[in-house]
Write an enzyme that holds these catalytic residues in place. Sequence first.
Site, PDB file in Angstrom:
ATOM      1  N   CYS A 252      -5.651  -2.938   2.717  1.00  0.00           N
ATOM      2  CA  CYS A 252      -5.216  -2.929   4.123  1.00  0.00           C
ATOM      3  C   CYS A 252      -6.383  -3.054   5.109  1.00  0.00           C
ATOM      4  O   CYS A 252      -6.913  -4.133   5.269  1.00  0.00           O
ATOM      5  CB  CYS A 252      -4.368  -1.701   4.400  1.00  0.00           C
ATOM      6  SG  CYS A 252      -3.329  -1.882   5.880  1.00  0.00           S
TER       7      CYS A 252
ATOM      8  N   LYS B 131     -10.357   2.583  -1.219  1.00  0.00           N
ATOM      9  CA  LYS B 131     -10.435   1.944   0.103  1.00  0.00           C
ATOM     10  C   LYS B 131     -11.697   2.368   0.840  1.00  0.00           C
ATOM     11  O   LYS B 131     -11.935   3.560   1.034  1.00  0.00           O
ATOM     12  CB  LYS B 131      -9.182   2.320   0.887  1.00  0.00           C
ATOM     13  CG  LYS B 131      -9.017   1.672   2.239  1.00  0.00           C
ATOM     14  CD  LYS B 131      -7.633   2.050   2.818  1.00  0.00           C
ATOM     15  CE  LYS B 131      -7.331   1.384   4.132  1.00  0.00           C
ATOM     16  NZ  LYS B 131      -5.918   1.635   4.546  1.00  0.00           N
TER      17      LYS B 131
ATOM     18  N   GLU C 182       0.838  -1.208   0.000  1.00  0.00           N
ATOM     19  CA  GLU C 182       0.000   0.000   0.000  1.00  0.00           C
ATOM     20  C   GLU C 182       0.873   1.260   0.000  1.00  0.00           C
ATOM     21  O   GLU C 182       1.845   1.348   0.759  1.00  0.00           O
ATOM     22  CB  GLU C 182      -0.856  -0.034   1.269  1.00  0.00           C
ATOM     23  CG  GLU C 182      -1.869   1.099   1.403  1.00  0.00           C
ATOM     24  CD  GLU C 182      -2.611   1.043   2.746  1.00  0.00           C
ATOM     25  OE1 GLU C 182      -2.149   0.327   3.665  1.00  0.00           O
ATOM     26  OE2 GLU C 182      -3.655   1.716   2.869  1.00  0.00           O
TER      27      GLU C 182
END
Lengths: 294, 294
Positions: free
Chosen positions: B153, B116, B43
Site C-alpha cells: 500500500c 511494510k 491488504e
Amino acid sequence: MRQTALAAIQFSCSWDREENVATADRLVRQAARAGANVVLTPELFETPYFCAVQNRAFMDLARPIGQHPTIEHFARLAAELGVVIPVSVFERAGTALFNSVVVLDADGKAVGHYRKSHIPQAPGYEEKYYFSPGDTGFKPIDTAYGRLGIAVCWDQWFPEAARSLVLRGADFLLYPTAIGSEPGQPHVDSMEHWRIVMRGHAGANMVPVVAANRIGAETTEGVKMTFYGSSFIADHLGALVAGADRSTEQVIVGSFDLDVCREYREGWGCFRDRRPDLYGALATLDGRSRSDAA
Amino acid sequence: MRQTALAAIQFSCSWDREENVATADRLVRQAARAGANVVLTPELFETPYFCAVQNRAFMDLARPIGQHPTIEHFARLAAELGVVIPVSVFERAGTALFNSVVVLDADGKAVGHYRKSHIPQAPGYEEKYYFSPGDTGFKPIDTAYGRLGIAVCWDQWFPEAARSLVLRGADFLLYPTAIGSEPGQPHVDSMEHWRIVMRGHAGANMVPVVAANRIGAETTEGVKMTFYGSSFIADHLGALVAGADRSTEQVIVGSFDLDVCREYREGWGCFRDRRPDLYGALATLDGRSRSDAA
C-alpha cells in the site's frame, strides 16, 4: 498563491541554425502572449538531432556557454518578454562536451546551468559518442517564477533524477527532449511509455511536469528518424493537462498554483515517510548495497 | 520464455474473519481457474481496515507469523492449486507489530516475508499508531513463478521502493492495498493519482505491476470510509492491461513473458546508465547530501 504558467514549444529543426532560432523565438513569443511565465524549448533545437550518427565533425557544433549567440539571443528575448527560458545547447568546456541547459531568468540573466547526467546509447541515439556524462548533479535553479527542476531527455527515464530535484525543493520539472522512432527497433513506438514514466514522476513527487519534444522526419547520413512531438504538461497528480500532437508545430500552456501543489505534497505525507535507511540499493549499480549481509 | 499470469482479487471485508478468508479462498480459486500463477490479495483482508481509528484493542488482532491460521489456510490452498499467494497479515513479533506479507510458494511453503516500510498517518489512515516501520527492506522473493517484488500500500507512493526491488532482480511488483476516501479531505479522490504513480513505477522500471485493493464502505467507531477498488495490472511499459471497477468483487488477470520484459529492460538501457554518484540526495530526508559543498 503563486500562480505560474508553464509552456512547452515543439517544432521541427533544420540545418539552418538561424531559422531554428527564429522559429523558437516566434513560438516563445506566442507562448508569452498566451500568458506563459516559463517557456521550455526542445533539446538541441539549433540543429537536426546529429546524435543519430557518430561523426567527429559534429563535435564542432559545440560552443562555450559564455560565447554562445543562441544563448545571447534568448537572454535578450527573456528580458524583453519577462519570461524564464531554459535553453538547450551543445556545450564545449575545454576538452569536454556536454548536453546542457542554460536557464535564463525573466530579466535575461543566466541563473543556472545543468549538464545532462544520463547519456543514452542506442542505434539512432549515439550520445555516448558526443557527450560526457554531466557533472552538475540535480540541483533546482531559482528564478522569478519558481524553483526549476531541470533535466534533459534521457534523464526523464530515471526516477532518481526527478526525486532528487524535488527533494531539493524544485517546484516543477522541465524536460527538453528529442525522441522519436528507434532505428534499431523499428517496431517500437515509445510515446505512451515515455509519457507515463514522466506522469509517474509528477504524481510520485507531486509537482507539475513539462516535456518539450521536436517533431519531423530527419535523415542524417542515411539514418532516418521521425520525432514524435507529443509534448505535454502534467499536473502534480500526474494528470495530463495539455498535450501536443505528433507532427504539428505547437505551443502548450498549463497554469499551476505552486503553493497549492506544495501544500498537497506536504499534506499527503510521502516525503515525511521516506526511509533513507532502506535505500542503500539506489546508491549502487547492481542493487547490492554495501550493508547487505547476504 | 517465462509466461506468467498475475492476478489480483478485490472484495469487501467484514468483522467475520472466517467469511473474509472464505471469500478470498473462493476468489483465489477463480483466479487459478482463469490461469493465474500468482494471486494477490488486498491488504489486511482478514478484517475491516481497523486503522481508520486509533484503538489499543485492535492491536490484539495481530498474530505471530508462525501461529497464524490464515497463513496456514492459504498455504494449503497454494499447494492444492499450485499457485503463489502473498498473504497480507497483521504481524505480532514480540513487542513489535508490523503490517506484513508472507509469500506462499506454489508448493505451499512460506518462502519470504516482507514488513511494510513506509507507514502512513492521516485521518482515516492511522497506521503509525499500530505498526512499526518495517525492518526487512526491499528484497525480491524467489518463487516457482518468478522473483516477486512485494511492497504494501503506502509503499506504492515511493519510487525508491520500486526501483530498489527491480535493481535487486524483481520480475514484477505486487502491492496489496487498502485505499479509498480521505476522511480528512472529503473532496479528494486519489484513485487516478494512485494508479498513475504505480503505472509510472512499471514504466520506469520496465516490470509488470499488480495492485489489489478492497472495496466497500466501512464504518469504524464513527469513521466512515469507502474503499475504491480499481485494482489493476499494468505491463512493463506502464500500460493498463486489466482494471477492476470501484465497487464490484472481481478477479483480474494479466499474462506476461517475464523474459521479454527483461530483454526490453536491458535493451532500453536505463539500468546501464544510472548515476549513483549523483544520487546522494536520495540517502537523506532533506535532500542535502553530505557531499554537497553548498
